[in-house]
Every structure is written in C-alpha cells, then in structure tokens.
Design an enzyme around this catalytic site. Sequence first.
Site, PDB file in Angstrom:
ATOM      1  N   ARG A  76       0.904  -1.339   0.200  1.00  0.00           N
ATOM      2  CA  ARG A  76      -0.019   0.066  -0.109  1.00  0.00           C
ATOM      3  C   ARG A  76       0.855   1.220  -0.075  1.00  0.00           C
ATOM      4  O   ARG A  76       0.755   2.262   0.819  1.00  0.00           O
ATOM      5  CB  ARG A  76      -0.947   0.012   1.273  1.00  0.00           C
ATOM      6  CG  ARG A  76      -2.093   0.992   1.121  1.00  0.00           C
ATOM      7  CD  ARG A  76      -2.998   0.677  -0.155  1.00  0.00           C
ATOM      8  NE  ARG A  76      -4.301   1.731  -0.131  1.00  0.00           N
ATOM      9  CZ  ARG A  76      -5.340   1.357  -0.059  1.00  0.00           C
ATOM     10  NH1 ARG A  76      -5.871   0.210   0.075  1.00  0.00           N
ATOM     11  NH2 ARG A  76      -6.468   2.220  -0.208  1.00  0.00           N
ATOM     12  N   ARG A  90      -1.190   4.709   4.423  1.00  0.00           N
ATOM     13  CA  ARG A  90      -2.100   5.814   5.033  1.00  0.00           C
ATOM     14  C   ARG A  90      -2.145   5.667   6.495  1.00  0.00           C
ATOM     15  O   ARG A  90      -2.941   6.467   7.138  1.00  0.00           O
ATOM     16  CB  ARG A  90      -3.385   5.649   4.401  1.00  0.00           C
ATOM     17  CG  ARG A  90      -3.390   5.785   2.867  1.00  0.00           C
ATOM     18  CD  ARG A  90      -4.888   5.445   2.299  1.00  0.00           C
ATOM     19  NE  ARG A  90      -4.559   5.558   0.863  1.00  0.00           N
ATOM     20  CZ  ARG A  90      -5.542   5.211  -0.028  1.00  0.00           C
ATOM     21  NH1 ARG A  90      -6.667   5.033   0.372  1.00  0.00           N
ATOM     22  NH2 ARG A  90      -5.428   5.278  -1.459  1.00  0.00           N
ATOM     23  N   ARG A 135       0.655  14.523   3.100  1.00  0.00           N
ATOM     24  CA  ARG A 135      -0.394  14.490   2.055  1.00  0.00           C
ATOM     25  C   ARG A 135      -1.280  15.858   2.268  1.00  0.00           C
ATOM     26  O   ARG A 135      -1.897  16.101   1.326  1.00  0.00           O
ATOM     27  CB  ARG A 135      -1.199  13.190   2.079  1.00  0.00           C
ATOM     28  CG  ARG A 135      -0.450  12.078   1.454  1.00  0.00           C
ATOM     29  CD  ARG A 135      -0.958  12.186  -0.233  1.00  0.00           C
ATOM     30  NE  ARG A 135      -2.400  12.188  -0.370  1.00  0.00           N
ATOM     31  CZ  ARG A 135      -3.249  13.240  -0.513  1.00  0.00           C
ATOM     32  NH1 ARG A 135      -2.572  14.329  -0.787  1.00  0.00           N
ATOM     33  NH2 ARG A 135      -4.529  13.127  -0.762  1.00  0.00           N
ATOM     34  N   ASP A 156      -0.116   6.925  -8.380  1.00  0.00           N
ATOM     35  CA  ASP A 156      -1.395   6.463  -8.502  1.00  0.00           C
ATOM     36  C   ASP A 156      -1.548   5.912 -10.009  1.00  0.00           C
ATOM     37  O   ASP A 156      -1.149   6.230 -10.854  1.00  0.00           O
ATOM     38  CB  ASP A 156      -2.387   7.542  -8.236  1.00  0.00           C
ATOM     39  CG  ASP A 156      -3.891   6.858  -8.167  1.00  0.00           C
ATOM     40  OD1 ASP A 156      -4.018   6.607  -6.746  1.00  0.00           O
ATOM     41  OD2 ASP A 156      -4.642   7.126  -9.133  1.00  0.00           O
ATOM     42  N   TYR A 159     -12.692   2.557 -14.328  1.00  0.00           N
ATOM     43  CA  TYR A 159     -12.495   3.949 -13.745  1.00  0.00           C
ATOM     44  C   TYR A 159     -13.008   5.095 -14.920  1.00  0.00           C
ATOM     45  O   TYR A 159     -13.858   5.980 -14.635  1.00  0.00           O
ATOM     46  CB  TYR A 159     -11.093   4.462 -13.108  1.00  0.00           C
ATOM     47  CG  TYR A 159     -10.889   3.806 -11.779  1.00  0.00           C
ATOM     48  CD1 TYR A 159     -11.486   4.351 -10.663  1.00  0.00           C
ATOM     49  CD2 TYR A 159     -10.039   3.011 -11.681  1.00  0.00           C
ATOM     50  CE1 TYR A 159     -11.271   3.717  -9.284  1.00  0.00           C
ATOM     51  CE2 TYR A 159      -9.788   2.236 -10.481  1.00  0.00           C
ATOM     52  CZ  TYR A 159     -10.280   2.810  -9.321  1.00  0.00           C
ATOM     53  OH  TYR A 159     -10.100   2.404  -8.140  1.00  0.00           O
TER      54      TYR A 159
END
Length: 298
Positions: A37, A41, A50, A86, A164
């Site tokens: 990941r 986060r 961030r 990303d 997406y």
Amino acid sequence: MEANGLGPQGFPELKNDTFLRAAWGEETDYTPVWCMRQAGRYLPEFRETRAAQDFFSTCRSPEACCELTLQPLRRFPLDAAIIFSDILVVPQALGMEVTMVPGKGPSFPEPLREEQDLECLRDPEVVASELDYVFQAITLTRQRLAGRVPLIGFAGAPWTLMTYMVEGGGSSTMAQAKRWLYQRPQASHQLLRILTDALVPYLVGQVAAGAQALQLFESHAGHLGPQLFSKFALPYIRDVAKQVKARLREAGLAPVPMIIFAKDGHFALEELAQAGYEVVGLDWTVAPKKARRRLGSW
C-alpha cells in the site's frame, strides 16, 4: 561492485537484494516483507505530508513522492519500497480529467460514455512523455534509498483502468464498464488496446528511470467471472508482460521481475501463473499453501 560503490546505472550498490532474489524464485534466508500500500495511509507523517496539497499535485512532485516512499522505511525494516504514485495518472496522461475527492475517492467529471469518446483520447505513445514526473520521482528515490532496498514501480492493468474511465470513479458493481463489455465488445477491446499501448512504454520508462521490479495491479478482477476475465483482462495482462520484456531487451536494459496482482482473481490463478510474470500476488481470500498446491512448482 564498482570501486566507487555505484551500480551499472550509476545508482548506489544494492545492499539488500532479498526481495529481488525471492521474486526471481531463488532461495532466501527469510521471507522478505514490503508494504504494497505504497507509503501507507497508516502513518501520521504520511497524512501530514499529504494534507499539504492536492493528491495529484503530490503525485506530480518528485520530492513529495520520494519523501512519501521513504517514510515507511524510517519506521520498519522492510525489504522493498514502492514508489508513491497512482494508477490513474495514465488516464490523466491520455487526456482525461481526474480529481481526488476527499471522502469519496477518484472522480472523472467526463467519463467515457459512447464509442466515439475514444477518439478524444491522446495517442498512447505520448503517455510516457506526459508522465516524466513519475520517472523523475523514481530516479530521485532510487538515489536517496542509497541501496538500502530495491524500488518497485507499478501501474494499473488495462481492465482496472477501463473501469474507472467508464464508471467515472469507484463502483461496487462496475455496471457501466461491464455493460460496455456486453454491448460494445469491439470498443472495449479498442480501449483495452489503447491502455496496453500506453502502459508498455510507461513501465519500460520506469525501469529506465531506476525501478528494480514492476507490479501490475488488476484491482477489479473480482468484478469479472472466469469467461469475461479470460476475454477482456487476461489477454492484455499477458501482452503487457510480453511487450515490456521485449522492449527492455531492445533498449539494452536488464530484465526486472514482474508481479501480477489480480484482486479477487482466485478463479484465474493457474492462468495468471502462465501469463509471463515472475510473481503472482495473492489477496486475503487465498490461502498461500492452497495456491502453492494448485500451481505446483510453476
């Protein structure tokens, strides 16, 4: 090792190659650990960094990406780092607007709705040049890692990116994207081919910039059954690996191990194992011992 401690690309010599040796199928003294990941986060310093700017502005800042990539390594004895970026930078490079909405996730204000919308996409061959900021981040991070651990580059697989681009964001059903597969199979293949043609030079560019392994994320594999997966996802997963390896050879670049991670794709483990990748990633729904029995020595 060269006398100045630099490797063949001018980067610091690698001190811990456990992850890479495991990825190539070699015996290692222990099982290497890394955080898929990205920066995580879970780290307060990650959230603090961030919070300072827009998500995709962060992605376009090599310094910020480097900092976020290195943060977990300051806390944990990990065996690899994965560059902060990303998967949706590729649709952006193809000319689509993508924003990150707090509390919601990625949003495409103008998703693909009709076949003719494909004509608005940029030539996939220009994608790599549009994503030079990713390459800069990789090179900077590889230098600052100082050979501590290998650096992994990544991209989203064609079907996952298509979802997406058609849905306009995340979805629990992928109804719009799956409707394309049923009602517009030719246009779907056209879009998946465009994405494949964009991904190959992008991934090769990551290796040229310093990535020492590559991972392809088929994050939405579970929205397809075996038949749709075999028709609309697997061929492009295979083609990405085949073309990347060929282009690395043509460019005189050393091969790197490639990882395919198809989330909820347990029904296609055997096919994925034969897709041209050195590593097949497993999600939490698959018991590693059972996967090993299914795949044998592979």
